[in-house]
Design a protein around this motif. Structure first.
Motif, PDB file in Angstrom:
ATOM      1  N   TYR A 143       0.646  -1.074   0.080  1.00 24.54           N
ATOM      2  CA  TYR A 143      -0.028   0.090  -0.007  1.00 24.54           C
ATOM      3  C   TYR A 143       0.681   1.044  -0.079  1.00 24.54           C
ATOM      4  O   TYR A 143       2.024   1.223   0.430  1.00 24.54           O
ATOM      5  CB  TYR A 143      -0.851   0.135   1.195  1.00 24.54           C
ATOM      6  N   GLU A 144       0.404   2.522  -0.525  1.00 23.62           N
ATOM      7  CA  GLU A 144       0.923   3.573  -0.311  1.00 23.62           C
ATOM      8  C   GLU A 144       0.411   4.209   1.129  1.00 23.62           C
ATOM      9  O   GLU A 144      -0.688   4.496   1.230  1.00 23.62           O
ATOM     10  CB  GLU A 144       0.489   4.538  -1.287  1.00 23.62           C
ATOM     11  N   VAL A 145       1.247   4.037   2.128  1.00 19.53           N
ATOM     12  CA  VAL A 145       0.985   4.585   3.321  1.00 19.53           C
ATOM     13  C   VAL A 145       1.312   5.821   3.581  1.00 19.53           C
ATOM     14  O   VAL A 145       2.462   6.502   3.384  1.00 19.53           O
ATOM     15  CB  VAL A 145       1.694   3.742   4.528  1.00 19.53           C
ATOM     16  N   VAL A 146       0.266   6.788   4.127  1.00 19.64           N
ATOM     17  CA  VAL A 146       0.441   8.330   4.601  1.00 19.64           C
ATOM     18  C   VAL A 146       0.126   8.345   6.106  1.00 19.64           C
ATOM     19  O   VAL A 146      -0.429   7.609   6.672  1.00 19.64           O
ATOM     20  CB  VAL A 146      -0.464   9.306   3.938  1.00 19.64           C
ATOM     21  N   PHE A 147       0.732   9.261   6.730  1.00 16.26           N
ATOM     22  CA  PHE A 147       0.576   9.412   8.160  1.00 16.26           C
ATOM     23  C   PHE A 147       0.052  10.889   8.673  1.00 16.26           C
ATOM     24  O   PHE A 147       0.068  11.660   7.965  1.00 16.26           O
ATOM     25  CB  PHE A 147       1.908   9.171   8.718  1.00 16.26           C
ATOM     26  N   ALA A 148      -0.403  10.747   9.757  1.00 14.89           N
ATOM     27  CA  ALA A 148      -0.946  11.854  10.308  1.00 14.89           C
ATOM     28  C   ALA A 148      -0.930  11.767  11.945  1.00 14.89           C
ATOM     29  O   ALA A 148      -0.976  10.595  12.466  1.00 14.89           O
ATOM     30  CB  ALA A 148      -2.495  12.155  10.152  1.00 14.89           C
ATOM     31  N   GLU A 149      -0.442  12.590  12.763  1.00 11.04           N
ATOM     32  CA  GLU A 149      -0.025  12.716  14.228  1.00 11.04           C
ATOM     33  C   GLU A 149      -1.012  13.159  15.153  1.00 11.04           C
ATOM     34  O   GLU A 149      -1.069  13.053  16.238  1.00 11.04           O
ATOM     35  CB  GLU A 149       1.154  13.386  14.527  1.00 11.04           C
ATOM     36  N   ASP A 150      -2.268  13.837  14.421  1.00 13.35           N
ATOM     37  CA  ASP A 150      -2.977  14.529  15.350  1.00 13.35           C
ATOM     38  C   ASP A 150      -4.450  14.528  14.578  1.00 13.35           C
ATOM     39  O   ASP A 150      -4.481  14.330  13.408  1.00 13.35           O
ATOM     40  CB  ASP A 150      -2.894  15.923  15.964  1.00 13.35           C
ATOM     41  N   ARG A 151      -5.577  14.989  15.365  1.00 12.67           N
ATOM     42  CA  ARG A 151      -7.056  15.294  14.631  1.00 12.67           C
ATOM     43  C   ARG A 151      -6.840  16.154  13.371  1.00 12.67           C
ATOM     44  O   ARG A 151      -7.278  15.528  12.316  1.00 12.67           O
ATOM     45  CB  ARG A 151      -7.965  15.676  15.629  1.00 12.67           C
ATOM     46  N   GLN A 152      -6.183  17.294  13.467  1.00 11.44           N
ATOM     47  CA  GLN A 152      -6.482  18.268  12.277  1.00 11.44           C
ATOM     48  C   GLN A 152      -5.654  17.640  11.011  1.00 11.44           C
ATOM     49  O   GLN A 152      -5.974  17.749  10.068  1.00 11.44           O
ATOM     50  CB  GLN A 152      -5.764  19.439  12.693  1.00 11.44           C
ATOM     51  N   SER A 153      -4.387  17.165  11.320  1.00 16.15           N
ATOM     52  CA  SER A 153      -3.476  16.631  10.181  1.00 16.15           C
ATOM     53  C   SER A 153      -4.152  15.330   9.601  1.00 16.15           C
ATOM     54  O   SER A 153      -4.100  15.121   8.494  1.00 16.15           O
ATOM     55  CB  SER A 153      -2.021  16.400  10.811  1.00 16.15           C
ATOM     56  N   ALA A 154      -4.857  14.609  10.490  1.00 18.13           N
ATOM     57  CA  ALA A 154      -5.468  13.451  10.048  1.00 18.13           C
ATOM     58  C   ALA A 154      -6.708  14.002   8.823  1.00 18.13           C
ATOM     59  O   ALA A 154      -7.114  13.223   7.813  1.00 18.13           O
ATOM     60  CB  ALA A 154      -6.390  12.702  10.990  1.00 18.13           C
ATOM     61  N   ILE A 155      -7.338  14.911   9.340  1.00 16.58           N
ATOM     62  CA  ILE A 155      -8.530  15.333   8.306  1.00 16.58           C
ATOM     63  C   ILE A 155      -7.856  15.969   6.973  1.00 16.58           C
ATOM     64  O   ILE A 155      -8.246  15.887   5.982  1.00 16.58           O
ATOM     65  CB  ILE A 155      -9.327  16.424   8.799  1.00 16.58           C
ATOM     66  N   ASN A 156      -6.740  16.660   7.208  1.00 13.03           N
ATOM     67  CA  ASN A 156      -5.997  17.160   6.005  1.00 13.03           C
ATOM     68  C   ASN A 156      -5.614  16.163   5.122  1.00 13.03           C
ATOM     69  O   ASN A 156      -5.638  16.287   3.935  1.00 13.03           O
ATOM     70  CB  ASN A 156      -4.833  18.150   6.341  1.00 13.03           C
ATOM     71  N   GLN A 157      -5.125  15.360   5.602  1.00 13.15           N
ATOM     72  CA  GLN A 157      -4.464  13.882   5.042  1.00 13.15           C
ATOM     73  C   GLN A 157      -5.572  13.096   4.311  1.00 13.15           C
ATOM     74  O   GLN A 157      -5.658  12.469   3.079  1.00 13.15           O
ATOM     75  CB  GLN A 157      -3.666  13.056   5.848  1.00 13.15           C
ATOM     76  N   LEU A 158      -6.859  12.989   5.039  1.00 15.65           N
ATOM     77  CA  LEU A 158      -8.009  12.498   4.410  1.00 15.65           C
ATOM     78  C   LEU A 158      -8.528  13.014   3.233  1.00 15.65           C
ATOM     79  O   LEU A 158      -8.679  12.640   2.046  1.00 15.65           O
ATOM     80  CB  LEU A 158      -9.112  12.420   5.531  1.00 15.65           C
ATOM     81  N   ARG A 159      -8.549  14.705   3.229  1.00 19.80           N
ATOM     82  CA  ARG A 159      -9.079  15.226   2.130  1.00 19.80           C
ATOM     83  C   ARG A 159      -8.063  15.151   1.177  1.00 19.80           C
ATOM     84  O   ARG A 159      -8.468  15.157  -0.244  1.00 19.80           O
ATOM     85  CB  ARG A 159      -9.085  16.641   2.526  1.00 19.80           C
ATOM     86  N   ARG A 160      -6.652  15.192   1.297  1.00 21.26           N
ATOM     87  CA  ARG A 160      -5.735  15.184   0.306  1.00 21.26           C
ATOM     88  C   ARG A 160      -5.491  13.834  -0.351  1.00 21.26           C
ATOM     89  O   ARG A 160      -5.415  13.940  -1.672  1.00 21.26           O
ATOM     90  CB  ARG A 160      -4.530  15.728   0.854  1.00 21.26           C
ATOM     91  N   TYR A 161      -5.610  12.634   0.097  1.00 18.51           N
ATOM     92  CA  TYR A 161      -5.206  11.513  -0.123  1.00 18.51           C
ATOM     93  C   TYR A 161      -6.434  10.437  -0.532  1.00 18.51           C
ATOM     94  O   TYR A 161      -6.452   9.360  -1.244  1.00 18.51           O
ATOM     95  CB  TYR A 161      -4.217  10.807   0.554  1.00 18.51           C
ATOM     96  N   GLU A 162      -7.674  10.709   0.141  1.00 21.51           N
ATOM     97  CA  GLU A 162      -8.779  10.129  -0.089  1.00 21.51           C
ATOM     98  C   GLU A 162      -8.461   8.341   0.185  1.00 21.51           C
ATOM     99  O   GLU A 162      -8.739   7.557  -0.613  1.00 21.51           O
ATOM    100  CB  GLU A 162      -9.470  10.166  -1.444  1.00 21.51           C
ATOM    101  N   PRO A 163      -7.833   7.959   1.343  1.00 23.44           N
ATOM    102  CA  PRO A 163      -7.476   6.735   1.459  1.00 23.44           C
ATOM    103  C   PRO A 163      -8.976   5.701   1.644  1.00 23.44           C
ATOM    104  O   PRO A 163     -10.021   6.333   1.946  1.00 23.44           O
ATOM    105  CB  PRO A 163      -6.962   6.791   2.678  1.00 23.44           C
ATOM    106  N   LYS A 164      -8.567   4.347   1.229  1.00 23.98           N
ATOM    107  CA  LYS A 164      -9.838   3.572   1.337  1.00 23.98           C
ATOM    108  C   LYS A 164      -9.726   3.134   2.999  1.00 23.98           C
ATOM    109  O   LYS A 164     -11.055   2.834   3.326  1.00 23.98           O
ATOM    110  CB  LYS A 164      -9.300   2.211   0.562  1.00 23.98           C
TER     111      LYS A 164
END
Length: 453
Positions: free
Chosen positions: A24-45
């Motif tokens: 998989y292509e794995v992306v990371f976030a360390e807190d709530r706000q960065s998680a939302i940012n990464q979700l919007r950017r990468y649209e993970p399954k």
């Protein structure tokens, strides 16, 4: 590559998951706000979410808030929450909020990979289901990705624009009426009535008047002239289900109607012209009935100008879970329930089950499970199924894509030996070309077929 979002402030866990999830292509976030940012950017399954997020890792409130926000932004994303050893209460809260599953620390790479693989495959299945629902060019309400059902759908779509008499064969519960309605919906008669008549459910002495209608005074109790089902379908389609149960005496009248396109009401003397299309269906073997002289040979050839055989559900292994998810969503809406999905045990039990009652049996089990399920996901017990641990393959070790491949290889072998090792006939049974068949044999390493064993 499919994307996975790991939400965790532990760098050690980040490295561990990046190494173990190499496909998989794995992306990371360390807190709530960065998680939302990464979700919007990468649209993970799939998202793995540690409930213990900063600023207070000892409190799960930030993680639960992140879960709610993730599912609000992307309801189709599968979220696996990660909790501490003694935090089952918050894990259950997360499941109630809509998380796909939970996992308790410490992280075991093999176990978390199995969970992620299954979540990603479920995401794919649901996506396929949504795409099928939006595909207006395909036969309406026919759900399935298996080659056998796609072949039947293509045949039905080809004949829809004609008025040729069609006979649908298949076991009870395979969806013959759904196919008949789809043919009508894609025909030039789609704006006219579709009238379904089950010849097996109407008593023999009433079937003729039900089909053709009757004149006032034709028999005791006939106080007024009544139009029959065939006449009410004027301009549209009549679907005669279980025509193999039609009495012999009535078969002669049905043959005349199909040949002349006129009817006579019971007790009537005048011929009434009728312009309709006729689609028939049965689970019986009409050719055997012709031999036994319980079904007219001339009627058989009249109703079966085109014959389409609908495969039973046990020969559509790829479609069981897809159909189950469709019915789950349908019954959630119908009953106002909020069952989120199927547990791994339920999936395994459904793939093992023979489904002798076909789609109707699957519908009944899903309907009762949605109503009676205690948790947010359906378990094997809710379906009344038992997970078998024996067998030549362990479904525990397979993701859904591998289960599909296993089903396809078995289908090829079944067709090969059913056709007495005739490759042309095997390809015909599978609905593929010979070059495609040879490609599949190579793909699945079916050496016994390659060598003619």
């Amino acid at each position: 590559m499919d994307r996975i979002l790991v939400v965790d402030d532990d760098l050690g866990i980040q490295k561990q998951l990046k190494w173990s999830l190499s496909e998989y292509e794995v992306v990371f976030a360390e807190d709530r706000q960065s998680a939302i940012n990464q979700l919007r950017r990468y649209e993970p399954k799939v998202v793995t979410l540690d409930l213990g997020l900063p600023p207070d890792p000892a409190n799960a409130s930030e993680g639960l808030a992140a879960l709610e926000e993730i599912l609000a932004l992307s309801p189709q994303t599968k979220v696996i929450v990660v909790t501490g050893n003694n935090d089952k209460e918050n894990a259950l809260k997360a499941i109630a909020l809509g998380a796909y599953d939970f996992y308790q620390k410490p992280i075991d790479s093999d176990t978390i990979q199995i969970l992620i693989n299954r979540a990603a495959n479920l995401f794919d299945l649901e996506l396929e289901n949504r795409q099928l629902a939006k595909n207006t060019s395909s036969m309406s309400k026919i759900i399935g990705n298996s080659e056998s059902i796609q072949l039947v759908s293509r045949k039905a779509e080809k004949i829809a624009q004609t008025d040729i008499s069609t006979l649908l064969l298949g076991e009870s519960g395979t969806g013959k009426e759904v196919f008949a309605r789809s043919i009508h919906d894609h025909s030039l008669r789609k704006d006219k009535p579709f009238v379904a008549i089950n010849c097996a459910s109407i008593p023999e002495n009433l079937l003729e008047s039900e089909l053709f209608g009757y004149e006032k005074g034709a028999f005791t109790g006939a106080n007024k002239t009544t139009i029959g089902k065939i006449e009410t379908a004027q301009g549209g389609t009549v679907f005669l289900d279980e025509i193999g149960d039609m009495p012999l005496g009535l078969q002669a009248k049905m043959l005349r109607f199909l040949q002349e396109r006129v009817i006579e009401r019971v007790g009537g003397r005048s011929e009434i012209p009728v312009d309709i299309r006729v689609i028939c269906a049965t689970h019986r073997n009409l050719q055997d009935m012709v031999t036994e002289q319980t079904f007219r040979e001339d009627l058989f050839y009249r109703v079966g100008e085109i014959i389409i055989s609908i495969p039973p559900l046990r020969e559509r292994e790829n479609d069981v879970i897809l159909l189950a998810k469709t019915f789950l969503n349908q019954y959630n809406e119908e009953f106002g329930t909020k069952v989120k999905g199927l547990s791994d045990g339920a999936v395994k039990a459904m793939l093992q089950h023979r489904w002798n009652g076909n789609i109707r049996e699957l519908q009944n089990k899903l309907k009762s499970a949605v109503i009676l399920a205690e948790g947010s996901t359906i378990q094997a017990d809710d379906l009344g199924l038992i997970v078998r641990e024996d067998g030549d393959e362990s479904v525990d070790s397979l993701n859904l894509r591998e289960v599909r491949e296993l089903a396809e290889s078995r289908a090829i072998r079944r067709a090969y030996y059913q056709s007495e090792k005739n490759m042309s006939r095997t390809a015909e049974l599978l609905g593929v070309t010979r070059p495609t068949l040879y490609s599949l044999i190579d793909k699945y390493h079916l050496d016994d077929i390659k060598t003619g064993a």
